[in-house]
Write an enzyme that holds these catalytic residues in place. Sequence first.
Site, PDB file in Angstrom:
ATOM      1  N   ARG A  36     -14.216  -7.544  -0.487  1.00  0.00           N
ATOM      2  CA  ARG A  36     -13.412  -7.268   0.714  1.00  0.00           C
ATOM      3  C   ARG A  36     -12.917  -5.805   0.687  1.00  0.00           C
ATOM      4  O   ARG A  36     -12.395  -5.340  -0.314  1.00  0.00           O
ATOM      5  CB  ARG A  36     -12.207  -8.211   0.773  1.00  0.00           C
ATOM      6  CG  ARG A  36     -11.323  -8.027   2.013  1.00  0.00           C
ATOM      7  CD  ARG A  36     -10.109  -7.161   1.748  1.00  0.00           C
ATOM      8  NE  ARG A  36      -9.148  -7.173   2.855  1.00  0.00           N
ATOM      9  CZ  ARG A  36      -8.111  -6.359   2.951  1.00  0.00           C
ATOM     10  NH1 ARG A  36      -7.886  -5.459   2.029  1.00  0.00           N
ATOM     11  NH2 ARG A  36      -7.276  -6.422   3.974  1.00  0.00           N
ATOM     12  N   GLY A  40     -10.394  -3.164   2.828  1.00  0.00           N
ATOM     13  CA  GLY A  40      -9.353  -3.167   3.855  1.00  0.00           C
ATOM     14  C   GLY A  40      -9.427  -1.957   4.764  1.00  0.00           C
ATOM     15  O   GLY A  40     -10.445  -1.260   4.843  1.00  0.00           O
ATOM     16  N   THR A  80       0.852  -1.196   0.000  1.00  0.00           N
ATOM     17  CA  THR A  80       0.000   0.000   0.000  1.00  0.00           C
ATOM     18  C   THR A  80       0.883   1.240   0.000  1.00  0.00           C
ATOM     19  O   THR A  80       2.005   1.195   0.501  1.00  0.00           O
ATOM     20  CB  THR A  80      -0.847  -0.053   1.296  1.00  0.00           C
ATOM     21  OG1 THR A  80      -1.835  -1.037   1.125  1.00  0.00           O
ATOM     22  CG2 THR A  80      -1.488   1.267   1.648  1.00  0.00           C
ATOM     23  N   THR A 124      -0.057   0.788   6.802  1.00  0.00           N
ATOM     24  CA  THR A 124       0.074  -0.306   5.839  1.00  0.00           C
ATOM     25  C   THR A 124       0.217  -1.604   6.630  1.00  0.00           C
ATOM     26  O   THR A 124       0.696  -1.589   7.760  1.00  0.00           O
ATOM     27  CB  THR A 124       1.282  -0.120   4.910  1.00  0.00           C
ATOM     28  OG1 THR A 124       1.493  -1.349   4.185  1.00  0.00           O
ATOM     29  CG2 THR A 124       2.568   0.202   5.660  1.00  0.00           C
TER      30      THR A 124
END
Length: 344
Positions: free
Chosen positions: A239, A241, A211, A262
């Site tokens: 999904r 995050g 990320t 991250t």
Amino acid sequence: MKKLIVSCIIVLAAAFAGMAQQAKPDFSKITLVIHGGAGTITRASMTPEKERAYQEALNLALQTGFEILKKGGSSLDAVEASVRMMEDSPLFNAGKGAVFTNDGTIELDAAIMDGKTRHAGTIAGVTNIKNPVSGARAVMEQSEHVMMIGRGAEKFAQEKGLEIVDPAYFRTETRYQQLQRLKDKEKTGLDHSGGSGSTEPIFIEGNKFGTVGAVALDAFGNLAAATSTGGMTNKRYGRVGDVPVLGAGTYADNNTCAVSATGHGEYIIRSVVAHDIAALMEYKKYPVKKAAEEVVLKKLVARGGEGGVIALDRNGNFAMPFNSAGMYRGYIKNGKREVAIYKE
Ligand code: ASP
């Protein structure tokens, strides 16, 4: 009466002085900190060419954002510009080069937050917005909402004139192969837990994340944070995050700090990592470094979560703690620029 007039004059003079002070830019503290993901990033897993490529990409992202701060631009513009640079690089798990879902698609999440107004915009599960961080900013500035997902977010971005691309644009062979390897392992039942014994589905290959994120302090004392990601390899449909969950992967408040995280998103969401750091600063008066380390090196570790953050306060103090082997990271402050990958 005379006393009252004198007090009014004093109050007004103080207010004007305050305003003048606020309006005057102070370039001595401008700071930009970025990350390109945390994970099992070791010297052994790197080649000198790859290392150089990451360093160049991180330097370019730093340079781009810092140019804006140097000219008196806003921290919001700086974090957006830095993150866009990393989204455009195929090296990071954001924009081009993002990881694949279990279905072989690419679904992107992004967030941006303004520490001055505490306004924020986030998008999740988008497949065709070239620079998701700008999509998030459009949500913040051009809608009445904070979070938009999927088709709706895409339609909104298109209406606002953002660049829309064919989803194939994001695809890279390296990431595709990463998905195939994980799927093979899943089929054969090997390495489901990365050695941890957990029964969670496989979506971390060698625990590498990727990320990207940036936090900045501008000459007017305003903080901002932005984060962008493809999520985790082999993630299941729908999904989302930690990145677009405010207070988890992204947060900014001028009173405390700006944070971008991250790592393994599910753990970051459950630990409310970014806001926890801000809360320790607000309620316990922790300095930024102590607060960030408390959450990343103690709380997250105790809960079994892997990852890292970049966190910056209003005085330009910052921290970049991570509990994984490495984290792509860098900063520019006081004419000093540094990029790093491993735990030195
Ligand atoms: N935090 C991201 C997510 O879980 C993954 C990463 O940091 O690369 O979506």
